[in-house]
Design a protein around this motif. Sequence first.
Motif, mmCIF file in Angstrom:
data_model
loop_
_atom_site.group_PDB
_atom_site.id
_atom_site.type_symbol
_atom_site.label_atom_id
_atom_site.label_comp_id
_atom_site.label_asym_id
_atom_site.label_seq_id
_atom_site.Cartn_x
_atom_site.Cartn_y
_atom_site.Cartn_z
ATOM 1 N N LYS A 2 0.845 -1.200 0.000
ATOM 2 C CA LYS A 2 0.000 0.000 0.000
ATOM 3 C C LYS A 2 0.874 1.242 0.000
ATOM 4 O O LYS A 2 2.018 1.224 0.461
ATOM 5 C CB LYS A 2 -0.909 0.031 1.230
ATOM 6 N N TYR A 3 0.303 2.303 -0.518
ATOM 7 C CA TYR A 3 0.952 3.610 -0.533
ATOM 8 C C TYR A 3 0.106 4.515 0.342
ATOM 9 O O TYR A 3 -1.044 4.806 0.016
ATOM 10 C CB TYR A 3 1.014 4.124 -1.973
ATOM 11 N N GLU A 67 1.590 -4.997 3.674
ATOM 12 C CA GLU A 67 0.259 -5.099 4.295
ATOM 13 C C GLU A 67 0.298 -5.073 5.823
ATOM 14 O O GLU A 67 -0.558 -4.450 6.451
ATOM 15 C CB GLU A 67 -0.442 -6.373 3.824
ATOM 16 N N VAL A 70 0.282 -1.435 7.308
ATOM 17 C CA VAL A 70 -0.701 -0.422 6.908
ATOM 18 C C VAL A 70 -1.374 0.191 8.136
ATOM 19 O O VAL A 70 -1.362 1.411 8.322
ATOM 20 C CB VAL A 70 -1.750 -0.993 5.934
ATOM 21 N N VAL A 93 -5.099 5.877 1.474
ATOM 22 C CA VAL A 93 -4.424 4.592 1.334
ATOM 23 C C VAL A 93 -4.722 4.064 -0.066
ATOM 24 O O VAL A 93 -5.878 3.844 -0.423
ATOM 25 C CB VAL A 93 -4.895 3.582 2.400
ATOM 26 N N ASP A 95 -3.616 1.290 -3.348
ATOM 27 C CA ASP A 95 -2.917 0.063 -3.713
ATOM 28 C C ASP A 95 -1.619 0.422 -4.404
ATOM 29 O O ASP A 95 -1.555 1.385 -5.169
ATOM 30 C CB ASP A 95 -3.780 -0.786 -4.646
#
Length: 113
Positions: A2-3, A67, A70, A93, A95
């Motif tokens: 995730k970014y 993951e 996060v 958040v 992908d």
Amino acid sequence: MKYVIGIIQPDRLDDVLKKLTEKEIHLVTVSNVVGRGRQKGVAGVYRSHKEQGSLLKKVKLEIAVNEAYVQPTIDAIVDGARTGQIGDGKIFVLDLPECIRIRTGERGGEAIG
């Protein structure tokens, strides 16, 4: 992967970075940005001086995480940035389909670190 993108008040940056470090999240990109949200850029007093104009100073944090990191990342940003006042910021958040470490050519979660 995730970014995580956080937009926060500039004076909360040190607290957020401290909280991220406590959760063992060290890879962060920080940018000074300007923008407006619900405040609509209305001038207000910030650190004892009045902000002018329709865009307010903010700090943008960009963090690529696997993951498992996060929720700790989100928690650290919220814990460090929340004052309870309007303008505390937002977290997005996204992908992250690919990450490549230039030096080694590693891809995916291994490239994030």
